[in-house]
Design a protein around this motif. Structure first.
Motif, PDB file in Angstrom:
ATOM      1  N   SER A  50       1.154  -1.370   0.244  1.00 47.75           N
ATOM      2  CA  SER A  50       0.034  -0.040  -0.229  1.00 47.75           C
ATOM      3  C   SER A  50       0.647   1.448   0.026  1.00 47.75           C
ATOM      4  N   VAL A  51       0.688   1.982  -1.260  1.00 53.64           N
ATOM      5  CA  VAL A  51       1.263   3.549  -0.540  1.00 53.64           C
ATOM      6  C   VAL A  51       1.374   3.813   1.027  1.00 53.64           C
ATOM      7  N   ASN A  52       0.293   3.505   1.835  1.00 54.63           N
ATOM      8  CA  ASN A  52       0.045   4.097   3.047  1.00 54.63           C
ATOM      9  C   ASN A  52       1.212   3.592   3.718  1.00 54.63           C
ATOM     10  N   SER A  53       1.979   2.575   3.434  1.00 53.96           N
ATOM     11  CA  SER A  53       3.960   2.495   3.891  1.00 53.96           C
ATOM     12  C   SER A  53       4.313   2.886   4.429  1.00 53.96           C
ATOM     13  N   LYS A  54       5.131   2.868   5.237  1.00 49.11           N
ATOM     14  CA  LYS A  54       6.032   4.445   5.754  1.00 49.11           C
ATOM     15  C   LYS A  54       7.713   3.842   5.857  1.00 49.11           C
ATOM     16  N   VAL A  55       8.733   4.553   5.719  1.00 47.43           N
ATOM     17  CA  VAL A  55       9.388   4.596   6.579  1.00 47.43           C
ATOM     18  C   VAL A  55      10.018   5.430   7.079  1.00 47.43           C
ATOM     19  N   ASN A  56      11.242   4.860   7.889  1.00 50.78           N
ATOM     20  CA  ASN A  56      11.620   5.510   8.644  1.00 50.78           C
ATOM     21  C   ASN A  56      13.459   5.253   8.350  1.00 50.78           C
ATOM     22  N   ARG A  57      14.063   6.020   7.394  1.00 48.91           N
ATOM     23  CA  ARG A  57      14.865   5.966   7.287  1.00 48.91           C
ATOM     24  C   ARG A  57      16.289   6.686   8.282  1.00 48.91           C
ATOM     25  N   MET A  58      17.225   5.941   9.252  1.00 50.29           N
ATOM     26  CA  MET A  58      18.348   6.239  10.399  1.00 50.29           C
ATOM     27  C   MET A  58      19.583   6.522  10.481  1.00 50.29           C
ATOM     28  N   ASP A  59      20.599   7.830  10.538  1.00 48.90           N
ATOM     29  CA  ASP A  59      21.286   7.993   9.924  1.00 48.90           C
ATOM     30  C   ASP A  59      22.225   8.176  11.822  1.00 48.90           C
ATOM     31  N   GLY A  60      21.293   8.285  13.012  1.00 47.63           N
ATOM     32  CA  GLY A  60      22.223   8.380  13.895  1.00 47.63           C
ATOM     33  C   GLY A  60      23.188   9.115  14.331  1.00 47.63           C
ATOM     34  N   THR A  61      22.438  10.764  13.521  1.00 45.69           N
ATOM     35  CA  THR A  61      22.709  11.544  13.773  1.00 45.69           C
ATOM     36  C   THR A  61      22.443  12.915  14.998  1.00 45.69           C
TER      37      THR A  61
END
Lengths: 172, 108
Positions: free
Chosen positions: B9-20
């Motif tokens: 679904s387009v309602n899926s989400k991502v969480n991108r992390m770089d530890g900043t």
């Protein structure tokens, strides 16, 4: 005076810094861990590992602080509980920036101590870092008239030298 | 085995992390410190699946991939990531025999 390498100086002056530590534990097969990636230092590859430096303070003959190792897979608790243990094992910590690792001179020694108490939990292991001289007895020879000391400090007296308290004890 | 090829679904989400971690200097200037060597991604995926598709996904989770890493391609970018299940897929049955399924994947 400590002089930082040009590469480290430039890295520390960057808008976004990438600070990291190297941790050495002197077991028979030494552990060489990095808090970031896996740089080469002193001819060895330092493995990226889940370890954090917590509250490190280094003074004259005194070190306090701890290392916190991730233990989600129970791997580090197995090391801590292993036959060698971690107490009194050499612990060295270096600081570096991930943007400056080409030369050994880019990596700065912060602490040369020994392992102290070990607090083991399911998710992490906390290893206290102590100064190697702590709890040691000195001097290593008896002070007595036999060795030319005819005026001695009374037993039980405390002497503070460089913020370290020495307790004068009667020899056996 | 890679993550099953199922509609996402387009309602899926991502969480991108770089530890900043950003701290402010005494003069207010931002001093960011990036702690991760590379970015890490977490995916909150929403599927709307038929009964057969739900069975495929559930079997994937109950198989070897439930306890090991596998490849997942994020359709928005077409990039493949090595991930693990951050929890079991949670199905919510819909009228008509369809299932809304929520899946959490975490890049290793």
């Amino acid at each position: 005076m400590r002089t930082l390498s040009t590469a480290l100086n430039n890295a520390l002056g960057a808008v976004v810094t990438r600070p990291a530590y190297l941790v050495y534990i002197g077991l028979t097969s030494p552990l060489r861990y990095s808090t970031h990636s896996s740089p080469t230092f002193m001819g060895k590859t330092w493995t990226a590992y889940d370890v954090a430096v917590n509250g490190l303070r280094v003074g004259a003959l005194a070190i306090s602080g701890s290392l916190i190792f991730g233990n989600a897979d129970s791997g580090f608790s197995a090391i801590a509980l292993g036959s060698e243990g971690l107490t009194d094992k050499q612990v060295k910590i270096w600081g570096y920036d991930a943007a400056a690792t080409a030369s050994d001179n880019d990596i700065v020694l912060l602490c040369d101590g020994v392992g102290g108490a070990c607090d083991i939990a399911l998710d992490r292991v906390k290893l206290t870092v102590r100064d190697p001289s702590e709890y040691k007895v000195g001097p290593r020879r008896l002070v007595s008239p036999m060795y030319g000391y005819t005026t001695n400090i009374p037993a039980g007296r405390s002497i503070t030298i460089n913020n370290i308290t020495f307790q004068v004890m009667r020899g056996r | 085995m890679a993550y099953p090829n199922l509609p996402i679904s387009v309602n899926s989400k991502v969480n991108r992390m770089d530890g900043t971690e950003v701290v402010r200097a005494s003069n207010g200037m931002a001093k960011p410190r990036r702690m991760y060597p590379s970015d890490k991604w977490e995916f909150d995926i929403l599927h709307e699946l038929s009964s057969a598709q739900w069975t495929t996904l559930n079997n994937h989770y109950l198989g070897a991939e439930g306890t090991t890493s596998f490849q997942f391609t994020w359709p928005t970018t077409g990039t493949a990531y090595t991930v693990v299940y951050a929890g079991p897929p949670n199905p919510v049955e819909q009228p008509g025999g369809w299932f809304k399924v929520y899946v959490k994947l975490a890049q290793v």
